[in-house]
Design a protein around this motif. Sequence first.
Motif, PDB file in Angstrom:
ATOM      1  N   THR A  69       0.849  -1.198   0.000  1.00 55.02           N
ATOM      2  CA  THR A  69       0.000   0.000   0.000  1.00 55.02           C
ATOM      3  C   THR A  69       0.881   1.243   0.000  1.00 55.02           C
ATOM      4  N   SER A  70       0.327   2.343  -0.487  1.00 54.78           N
ATOM      5  CA  SER A  70       1.070   3.601  -0.531  1.00 54.78           C
ATOM      6  C   SER A  70       1.357   4.128   0.870  1.00 54.78           C
ATOM      7  N   GLU A  71       0.628   3.624   1.854  1.00 57.20           N
ATOM      8  CA  GLU A  71       0.778   4.078   3.241  1.00 57.20           C
ATOM      9  C   GLU A  71       2.196   3.826   3.768  1.00 57.20           C
ATOM     10  N   LEU A  72       2.858   2.770   3.248  1.00 57.33           N
ATOM     11  CA  LEU A  72       4.198   2.419   3.713  1.00 57.33           C
ATOM     12  C   LEU A  72       5.272   2.688   2.667  1.00 57.33           C
ATOM     13  N   SER A  73       4.895   3.212   1.518  1.00 60.48           N
ATOM     14  CA  SER A  73       5.837   3.440   0.418  1.00 60.48           C
ATOM     15  C   SER A  73       7.086   4.193   0.896  1.00 60.48           C
ATOM     16  N   PRO A  74       8.290   3.729   0.472  1.00 57.06           N
ATOM     17  CA  PRO A  74       8.601   2.782  -0.598  1.00 57.06           C
ATOM     18  C   PRO A  74       8.662   1.329  -0.163  1.00 57.06           C
ATOM     19  N   PHE A  75       8.286   1.024   1.083  1.00 55.73           N
ATOM     20  CA  PHE A  75       8.372  -0.351   1.559  1.00 55.73           C
ATOM     21  C   PHE A  75       7.113  -1.113   1.166  1.00 55.73           C
ATOM     22  N   LEU A  76       7.305  -2.350   0.748  1.00 56.21           N
ATOM     23  CA  LEU A  76       6.203  -3.137   0.201  1.00 56.21           C
ATOM     24  C   LEU A  76       5.768  -4.264   1.131  1.00 56.21           C
ATOM     25  N   MET A  77       6.730  -5.042   1.576  1.00 49.50           N
ATOM     26  CA  MET A  77       6.441  -6.234   2.369  1.00 49.50           C
ATOM     27  C   MET A  77       7.614  -6.493   3.307  1.00 49.50           C
ATOM     28  N   PHE A  78       7.321  -7.110   4.453  1.00 47.94           N
ATOM     29  CA  PHE A  78       8.386  -7.394   5.406  1.00 47.94           C
ATOM     30  C   PHE A  78       8.078  -8.691   6.125  1.00 47.94           C
ATOM     31  N   LEU A 302      15.913  -3.322  17.478  1.00 49.34           N
ATOM     32  CA  LEU A 302      14.912  -2.745  16.588  1.00 49.34           C
ATOM     33  C   LEU A 302      15.454  -2.688  15.161  1.00 49.34           C
ATOM     34  N   LEU A 303      14.555  -2.696  14.216  1.00 52.39           N
ATOM     35  CA  LEU A 303      14.883  -2.277  12.858  1.00 52.39           C
ATOM     36  C   LEU A 303      14.098  -0.998  12.601  1.00 52.39           C
ATOM     37  N   ILE A 304      14.821   0.049  12.250  1.00 52.18           N
ATOM     38  CA  ILE A 304      14.168   1.319  11.933  1.00 52.18           C
ATOM     39  C   ILE A 304      14.353   1.580  10.450  1.00 52.18           C
ATOM     40  N   MET A 305      13.232   1.767   9.763  1.00 57.80           N
ATOM     41  CA  MET A 305      13.217   1.985   8.323  1.00 57.80           C
ATOM     42  C   MET A 305      12.563   3.326   8.034  1.00 57.80           C
ATOM     43  N   SER A 306      13.129   4.069   7.136  1.00 54.34           N
ATOM     44  CA  SER A 306      12.459   5.275   6.663  1.00 54.34           C
ATOM     45  C   SER A 306      12.778   5.444   5.190  1.00 54.34           C
ATOM     46  N   GLY A 307      11.825   6.006   4.459  1.00 58.57           N
ATOM     47  CA  GLY A 307      12.046   6.189   3.028  1.00 58.57           C
ATOM     48  C   GLY A 307      11.172   7.283   2.466  1.00 58.57           C
ATOM     49  N   GLU A 308      11.678   7.925   1.442  1.00 55.67           N
ATOM     50  CA  GLU A 308      10.892   8.941   0.737  1.00 55.67           C
ATOM     51  C   GLU A 308       9.775   8.247  -0.031  1.00 55.67           C
ATOM     52  N   PRO A 309       8.519   8.624   0.200  1.00 56.04           N
ATOM     53  CA  PRO A 309       7.411   7.949  -0.485  1.00 56.04           C
ATOM     54  C   PRO A 309       7.530   8.070  -2.005  1.00 56.04           C
ATOM     55  N   ILE A 310       7.202   6.984  -2.693  1.00 54.51           N
ATOM     56  CA  ILE A 310       7.157   6.978  -4.154  1.00 54.51           C
ATOM     57  C   ILE A 310       5.697   7.181  -4.545  1.00 54.51           C
ATOM     58  N   ASP A 311       5.377   8.350  -5.044  1.00 60.04           N
ATOM     59  CA  ASP A 311       3.983   8.715  -5.329  1.00 60.04           C
ATOM     60  C   ASP A 311       3.574   8.203  -6.712  1.00 60.04           C
TER      61      ASP A 311
END
Length: 344
Positions: A69-78, A302-311
Amino acid sequence: FFYFMKPLEAHKFIPSLLLVSYSLLVLDTHALNMTVSQKTIKEICRKPPRHWVGDGFHVFPVFADKAFTSELSPFLMFDYASPKQFPPSKTGKHLGVGQHPHRGFETVTIAFQGEVEHKDSNGNSGVIGPGDCQWMTAGRGIVHEEYHSEEFTKKGGTFEFCQLWVNLPKVHKMKKSRYQAILNENIPKVALRTMDGAGNEGVCLDEQIALEDGYARIIAGEFQGKKGPAQTFSPVNLWDVVLLNKDKMFELDVPDGHNSLVFVRRGAVEVQGKALGLADVAIMNRDGGKLTVKATEKNTSLLIMSGEPIDEPIAARGPFVMNTQKQLNDAMQDFRRGLNGFER
């Protein structure tokens, strides 16, 4: 008060008073900015039920219904495989997942315990062990397989790993595939900044003492001036964070505007005052540039992830992630015919 002052004295006093008032205003504004800069929690996703991927990876699908979902973009699955004991193999059969294709995104695999062996259609192969990472760009197409390594299969032991799928912007989805083997020894380790009970940042001149409280391994992106070795196609941070002592508060700088996630791999933590346990993930709001965490158990990880959303639109089906349904159909046709990256 001014009525009892001589005109000249009042003239001298007024600029000083204005300066004091201005200073107080600046302090108030600074305090307001500090409050605004804290990232807040949007949602906490609790630990989902586990399932098997192939016969070697017993995983929590951490993102659950938020995946793709775009809610977590750019991350897709974990997927996270918590520590699990595997006995030595009597037959020598490698457990894992056989040959399968990917297109349009990247897979990021981190081994915490045990070993993962990788082979792909480009001729890349390798084994990653504790602390190592493999960052595979599927791009226009790749066929690969992932198993417990031969050595681990023979000896058995505790196995723990995770795999994160990271989307590619449409301009890069048909790039040539790429494989990055990132060894533990090449991942920089940075001491975390502690905070006192009043929320003030602590200063430690001894790096070694600071590391004994907590540290971050910078796999991708940048943290406190240290850059991770992974090459990415859009701004992404991936930090493996260890909080060694409980009840110490740490503040981390996370880019404003990024989608940011905090995942509990081991132990328990408070994120912005909210409690998280094993395999929980906090989804943060995009606004703000600071994140506060406090371990409630020793040796929390912890794993901390951050990314610029891909719109951009997300079209996902099985092992393919593109922008349109037509592109998904093209990917399946190319895989069946062995074309455009799927040559074998």
